[in-house]
Design an enzyme around this catalytic site. Structure first.
Site, PDB file in Angstrom:
ATOM      1  N   CYS A 256      -8.285  -2.580   0.851  1.00  0.00           N
ATOM      2  CA  CYS A 256      -8.059  -2.210  -0.549  1.00  0.00           C
ATOM      3  C   CYS A 256      -8.770  -3.239  -1.423  1.00  0.00           C
ATOM      4  O   CYS A 256      -9.786  -3.787  -1.022  1.00  0.00           O
ATOM      5  CB  CYS A 256      -6.565  -2.143  -0.848  1.00  0.00           C
ATOM      6  SG  CYS A 256      -5.689  -3.696  -0.540  1.00  0.00           S
ATOM      7  N   SER A 257      -8.225  -3.527  -2.585  1.00  0.00           N
ATOM      8  CA  SER A 257      -8.832  -4.541  -3.455  1.00  0.00           C
ATOM      9  C   SER A 257      -8.494  -5.950  -2.990  1.00  0.00           C
ATOM     10  O   SER A 257      -9.366  -6.815  -2.928  1.00  0.00           O
ATOM     11  CB  SER A 257      -8.358  -4.361  -4.899  1.00  0.00           C
ATOM     12  OG  SER A 257      -8.839  -3.159  -5.449  1.00  0.00           O
TER      13      SER A 257
END
Length: 307
Positions: A256-257
């Site tokens: 993800c981030s």
């Protein structure tokens, strides 16, 4: 092993513990948001009775350099010290919850589970508890120091005590390192669970460059969640993941981030019967490492450039 508990199941566990027919239940409140990481004020205002606050940024991660990612995993000794400060003992029933779609609670689930702790997530979090008309309390719970013993994954493997019993090495719930990503893509599916705008490069959300890891498939983490914050039924989840080319036989890793939402997707995959690895460094590490390839656009291959 059950990875989720409903409110009714949690109440049953608590009553059984009160009657001495099951282990003690330890509630951990992991209130956290990326745009408001300090969740203690919300916790102090209202939390499940007896729940202990867990600081995601300082207890479920350690601070390091940008090239290590935003939230690297804590050292096992630091994690054990934190777990004991939460009052955990070996054999306790540990249940984590939050008020953010179970995303931060899933971080605790993943981090503790790979350290040998059997932990579950309250499906729907504190909202589901309140919706049932059950009591909450205010203030700060400071438990007596626990005695829990945590072990790193290598030790658990040597002992043969990995959660859920022995599994093939490629199916273990291991961290995927940055230098393993490109080789993993040769035989597995790398799932990017950020928003489509982050994946295609329209938004950066604080990263030095936009885009995705070449070859990664996009499936936003929130696709696995119902409108009331619970995880979808396993049958629904299997259909959702199949749309990204993932079945029970697929080798899959998630990023993800910053390495938090990816663990929520790992929980959703596990709920569907699919074991996933997590690239903990995620885009926050990849985009801060010179020379790494970057793809722009809606396709996995995309338009290539480098960091």
């Amino acid at each position: 092993m059950t990875h989720l508990v409903s409110v009714a199941q949690l109440v049953h566990l608590q009553r059984s513990a009160e009657h001495g027919t099951s282990p003690a239940v330890r509630l951990l409140d992991v209130r956290w948001r990326l745009d408001s990481p300090e969740g203690r004020p919300e916790y102090v205002r209202s939390h499940l009775p007896g729940a202990v606050y867990v600081d995601l940024e300082h207890e479920l991660a350690h601070r390091s350099q940008p090239e290590d990612g935003r939230y690297p995993l804590p050292e096992i000794t630091d994690l054990e010290r934190a777990a004991r400060s939460w009052g955990l003992h070996d054999g306790d029933v540990v249940v984590a919850y939050d008020d953010n779609w179970s995303v931060p609670a899933a971080r605790l689930w993943w981090v503790l589970r790979r350290a040998g702790v059997a932990v579950r997530v309250l499906d729907g979090g504190i909202r589901s508890w309140v919706a049932e008309g059950l009591p909450v309390e205010s203030g700060d719970v400071r438990p007596a120091i626990g005695t829990a013993t945590l072990r790193d994954e290598a030790t658990l493997r040597d002992e043969g005590t990995l959660q859920d019993g022995p599994v093939p090495p490629e199916r273990e719930m291991r961290e995927l390192k940055m230098n393993e990503v490109e080789a993993f893509l040769d035989g597995g599916v790398l799932l990017d669970v950020r928003t489509p705008e982050q994946y295609n490069g329209a938004r950066t959300t604080g990263a030095p460059v936009a885009g995705h890891i070449p070859g990664a498939v996009n499936l936003p983490a929130m696709a696995a969640v119902t409108g009331d914050g619970r995880l979808q039924h396993p049958d629904v989840l299997r259909r959702i993941f199949a749309s990204a080319g993932i079945t029970a036989d697929t080798l899959v890793a998630v990023y993800c981030s910053s390495g938090v939402a990816a663990m929520h997707s790992a929980l959703a995959l596990e709920h569907a019967g699919i074991r996933a690895r997590v690239y903990v460094g995620s885009w926050s590490q990849w985009s801060n490492t010179r020379g790494r390839p970057v793809a722009i656009g809606i396709l996995p291959s995309g338009r290539l450039s480098t960091v």
